[in-house]
Design a protein around this motif. Structure first.
Motif, PDB file in Angstrom:
ATOM      1  N   ALA A 148      64.065  96.368  42.438  1.00 37.75           N
ATOM      2  CA  ALA A 148      64.650  96.953  41.233  1.00 37.75           C
ATOM      3  C   ALA A 148      66.078  96.455  41.022  1.00 37.75           C
ATOM      4  N   ASN A 149      66.847  96.355  42.095  1.00 37.94           N
ATOM      5  CA  ASN A 149      68.214  95.832  41.998  1.00 37.94           C
ATOM      6  C   ASN A 149      68.218  94.375  41.573  1.00 37.94           C
ATOM      7  N   ALA A 150      67.289  93.602  42.104  1.00 38.29           N
ATOM      8  CA  ALA A 150      67.204  92.182  41.742  1.00 38.29           C
ATOM      9  C   ALA A 150      66.840  92.016  40.271  1.00 38.29           C
ATOM     10  N   VAL A 151      65.922  92.841  39.777  1.00 41.19           N
ATOM     11  CA  VAL A 151      65.550  92.813  38.368  1.00 41.19           C
ATOM     12  C   VAL A 151      66.745  93.198  37.502  1.00 41.19           C
ATOM     13  N   ASP A 152      67.447  94.260  37.896  1.00 38.79           N
ATOM     14  CA  ASP A 152      68.618  94.702  37.143  1.00 38.79           C
ATOM     15  C   ASP A 152      69.658  93.584  37.048  1.00 38.79           C
ATOM     16  N   ASP A 153      69.828  92.854  38.144  1.00 39.29           N
ATOM     17  CA  ASP A 153      70.793  91.759  38.177  1.00 39.29           C
ATOM     18  C   ASP A 153      70.371  90.628  37.223  1.00 39.29           C
TER      19      ASP A 153
ATOM     20  N   LEU B 229      56.889 109.762  27.453  1.00 43.54           N
ATOM     21  CA  LEU B 229      57.396 108.648  26.658  1.00 43.54           C
ATOM     22  C   LEU B 229      56.390 108.196  25.613  1.00 43.54           C
ATOM     23  N   GLU B 230      56.874 107.409  24.678  1.00 50.11           N
ATOM     24  CA  GLU B 230      55.996 106.856  23.657  1.00 50.11           C
ATOM     25  C   GLU B 230      55.126 105.749  24.267  1.00 50.11           C
ATOM     26  N   ARG B 231      54.045 105.463  23.604  1.00 50.93           N
ATOM     27  CA  ARG B 231      53.121 104.440  24.084  1.00 50.93           C
ATOM     28  C   ARG B 231      53.855 103.108  24.274  1.00 50.93           C
ATOM     29  N   GLY B 232      53.684 102.502  25.430  1.00 51.72           N
ATOM     30  CA  GLY B 232      54.294 101.209  25.720  1.00 51.72           C
ATOM     31  C   GLY B 232      55.668 101.298  26.350  1.00 51.72           C
ATOM     32  N   GLU B 233      56.239 102.503  26.430  1.00 52.46           N
ATOM     33  CA  GLU B 233      57.578 102.630  27.002  1.00 52.46           C
ATOM     34  C   GLU B 233      57.558 102.802  28.524  1.00 52.46           C
ATOM     35  N   PHE B 234      56.450 103.259  29.084  1.00 53.71           N
ATOM     36  CA  PHE B 234      56.336 103.472  30.527  1.00 53.71           C
ATOM     37  C   PHE B 234      55.623 102.284  31.160  1.00 53.71           C
ATOM     38  N   ILE B 235      56.302 101.639  32.096  1.00 52.86           N
ATOM     39  CA  ILE B 235      55.737 100.470  32.774  1.00 52.86           C
ATOM     40  C   ILE B 235      55.691 100.764  34.270  1.00 52.86           C
ATOM     41  N   GLU B 236      54.500 101.006  34.769  1.00 50.52           N
ATOM     42  CA  GLU B 236      54.349 101.316  36.196  1.00 50.52           C
ATOM     43  C   GLU B 236      54.382 100.007  36.998  1.00 50.52           C
ATOM     44  N   VAL B 237      55.294  99.941  37.946  1.00 52.87           N
ATOM     45  CA  VAL B 237      55.445  98.757  38.785  1.00 52.87           C
ATOM     46  C   VAL B 237      55.062  99.149  40.217  1.00 52.87           C
ATOM     47  N   PHE B 238      53.913  98.715  40.650  1.00 56.21           N
ATOM     48  CA  PHE B 238      53.425  99.039  41.993  1.00 56.21           C
ATOM     49  C   PHE B 238      53.949  98.012  42.984  1.00 56.21           C
ATOM     50  N   ILE B 239      54.861  98.450  43.841  1.00 55.13           N
ATOM     51  CA  ILE B 239      55.369  97.583  44.908  1.00 55.13           C
ATOM     52  C   ILE B 239      54.408  97.743  46.079  1.00 55.13           C
TER      53      ILE B 239
ATOM     54  N   GLU C 243      50.899  98.488  35.287  1.00 59.89           N
ATOM     55  CA  GLU C 243      51.172  97.375  34.371  1.00 59.89           C
ATOM     56  C   GLU C 243      51.606  96.128  35.139  1.00 59.89           C
ATOM     57  N   ILE C 244      52.334  96.326  36.245  1.00 63.52           N
ATOM     58  CA  ILE C 244      52.813  95.206  37.056  1.00 63.52           C
ATOM     59  C   ILE C 244      52.488  95.480  38.513  1.00 63.52           C
ATOM     60  N   HIS C 245      51.872  94.513  39.177  1.00 56.26           N
ATOM     61  CA  HIS C 245      51.456  94.647  40.578  1.00 56.26           C
ATOM     62  C   HIS C 245      52.214  93.596  41.399  1.00 56.26           C
ATOM     63  N   VAL C 246      53.132  94.072  42.240  1.00 53.11           N
ATOM     64  CA  VAL C 246      54.016  93.172  42.982  1.00 53.11           C
ATOM     65  C   VAL C 246      53.713  93.266  44.479  1.00 53.11           C
ATOM     66  N   LYS C 247      53.577  92.123  45.136  1.00 53.67           N
ATOM     67  CA  LYS C 247      53.279  92.099  46.571  1.00 53.67           C
ATOM     68  C   LYS C 247      54.441  91.448  47.328  1.00 53.67           C
TER      69      LYS C 247
ATOM     70  N   LEU D   8      63.322  87.264  44.885  1.00 52.39           N
ATOM     71  CA  LEU D   8      63.593  86.621  43.603  1.00 52.39           C
ATOM     72  C   LEU D   8      62.303  86.382  42.832  1.00 52.39           C
ATOM     73  N   ALA D   9      61.254  85.961  43.522  1.00 54.47           N
ATOM     74  CA  ALA D   9      59.965  85.724  42.860  1.00 54.47           C
ATOM     75  C   ALA D   9      59.392  87.033  42.328  1.00 54.47           C
ATOM     76  N   CYS D  10      59.529  88.103  43.095  1.00 54.56           N
ATOM     77  CA  CYS D  10      59.060  89.421  42.650  1.00 54.56           C
ATOM     78  C   CYS D  10      59.814  89.860  41.407  1.00 54.56           C
ATOM     79  N   ALA D  11      61.135  89.716  41.442  1.00 60.25           N
ATOM     80  CA  ALA D  11      61.967  90.124  40.311  1.00 60.25           C
ATOM     81  C   ALA D  11      61.659  89.286  39.071  1.00 60.25           C
ATOM     82  N   THR D  12      61.468  87.995  39.268  1.00 54.08           N
ATOM     83  CA  THR D  12      61.159  87.100  38.152  1.00 54.08           C
ATOM     84  C   THR D  12      59.821  87.466  37.524  1.00 54.08           C
ATOM     85  N   GLN D  13      58.850  87.863  38.339  1.00 57.72           N
ATOM     86  CA  GLN D  13      57.549  88.311  37.830  1.00 57.72           C
ATOM     87  C   GLN D  13      57.725  89.469  36.850  1.00 57.72           C
ATOM     88  N   ILE D  14      58.596  90.408  37.191  1.00 57.50           N
ATOM     89  CA  ILE D  14      58.818  91.592  36.355  1.00 57.50           C
ATOM     90  C   ILE D  14      59.576  91.228  35.084  1.00 57.50           C
ATOM     91  N   VAL D  15      60.608  90.408  35.203  1.00 55.50           N
ATOM     92  CA  VAL D  15      61.369  89.979  34.025  1.00 55.50           C
ATOM     93  C   VAL D  15      60.471  89.181  33.079  1.00 55.50           C
TER      94      VAL D  15
END
Length: 201
Positions: free
Chosen positions: A43-48, A120-130, A171-175, A182-189
Motif C-alpha cells: 500500500a505504501n509503495a502504491v501511494d508513492d 460506497l457507490e458502484r465501482g468505488e470499492f476495490i478489494e486488493v487481496f494480498i 478486483e486485484i489479486h496480488v501474490k 515494485l511489481a506488486c505496486a505497479t500491478q495495482i497502479v
C-alpha cells in the motif's frame, strides 16, 4: 446508542466537483491479507507511485489507526468488526473528498468487507487481496507476532486461532511471494489506469 435527532446536511461542493478538481476518479483500495503478507508495504509503495503521478491520495494503516481512532479496541471478533466499521465510515468520507484512499487492514471477515463495499457507490470499492501463504508470513514475521501466537502469548490471532475468510472475487489479486514489491505496486497502479481512475503520468 444511535442518535435520533440528526439530519444529513447537504453540501454545495459535491464529490464529482472534488474529483474534477483533482483530475481523478475517487475510490477505496481495500487491502486485505494475513499479518505479514505485505499489505502495508504494498500500500505504501502504491501511494508513492501515485504521488509521483500527482494523484491525491491517503493511506489509512491498521496499526496507525489503532494508535488513535481505534485505540480503545482489542482483537476479539466483536472488536475487529467495530474496527472495520469505523474505518469504513472514515474511508467513505475520504472518498467523498475526492481522494484515492488505501486501507491496509487484515479485515478477516468477508461480511465486514462486504459492509465496507456497500457503503460506497458502484465501482468505488476495490478489494486488493494480498495473497501470501501463511508459512511465508510466518517466516517474515516482521513484528514477532506469529512467534508469540504460537507460544500462546497472543490470543485471537488471524490464521492461528482466528479465522480468515479468503476473498472469493477480489478486483486485484496480488501474490507477494512470487514478485517483488515494485511489481506488486505497479500491478495495482496499472489496474487504476486501465479502469479510468487515474490518467497518464
Amino acid at each position: 446508542m444511535k442518535t435520533e435527532n440528526t439530519v444529513w446536511h447537504p453540501q454545495l461542493v459535491t464529490k464529482p466537483d472534488r474529483a474534477k478538481l483533482k483530475k481523478q476518479r475517487p475510490c477505496l483500495l481495500w487491502y486485505t491479507g494475513l499479518s505479514g503478507s505485505g499489505k502495508s508495504t504494498v500500500a505504501n509503495a502504491v501511494d508513492d507511485l501515485l504521488f509521483a503521478r500527482h494523484c491525491h491520495t491517503y493511506l489509512l494503516d491498521g496499526d496507525n489507526v489503532r494508535h488513535g481512532l481505534n485505540g480503545d479496541l482489542g482483537f476479539s471478533d466483536e472488536d475487529r468488526i467495530e474496527n472495520i466499521r469505523r474505518i469504513s465510515q472514515v474511508a467513505k468520507l475520504f472518498v467523498d473528498s475526492g481522494l484515492i484512499v488505501s486501507t491496509a487492514f487484515i479485515s478477516p471477515f468477508q461480511s465486514d468487507r462486504d459492509m465496507a463495499r456497500n457503503l460506497l457507490e458502484r465501482g468505488e470499492f476495490i478489494e486488493v487481496f494480498i495473497d501470501t501463504p501463511i508459512d511465508v508470513c510466518e517466516q517474515r514475521d516482521p513484528k514477532g507476532l506469529y512467534k508469540k501466537a504460537r507460544a500462546g502469548e497472543i490470543k485471537d490471532f488471524t490464521g492461528i486461532d482466528s479465522d480468515y475468510d479468503v476473498p472469493s472475487a477480489p478486483e486485484i489479486h496480488v501474490k507477494t511471494a512470487e514478485q517483488d514489491i515494485l511489481a506488486c505496486a505497479t500491478q495495482i497502479v496499472n489496474y487504476l489506469y486501465d479502469n479510468g481512475y487515474i490518467g497518464q503520468e
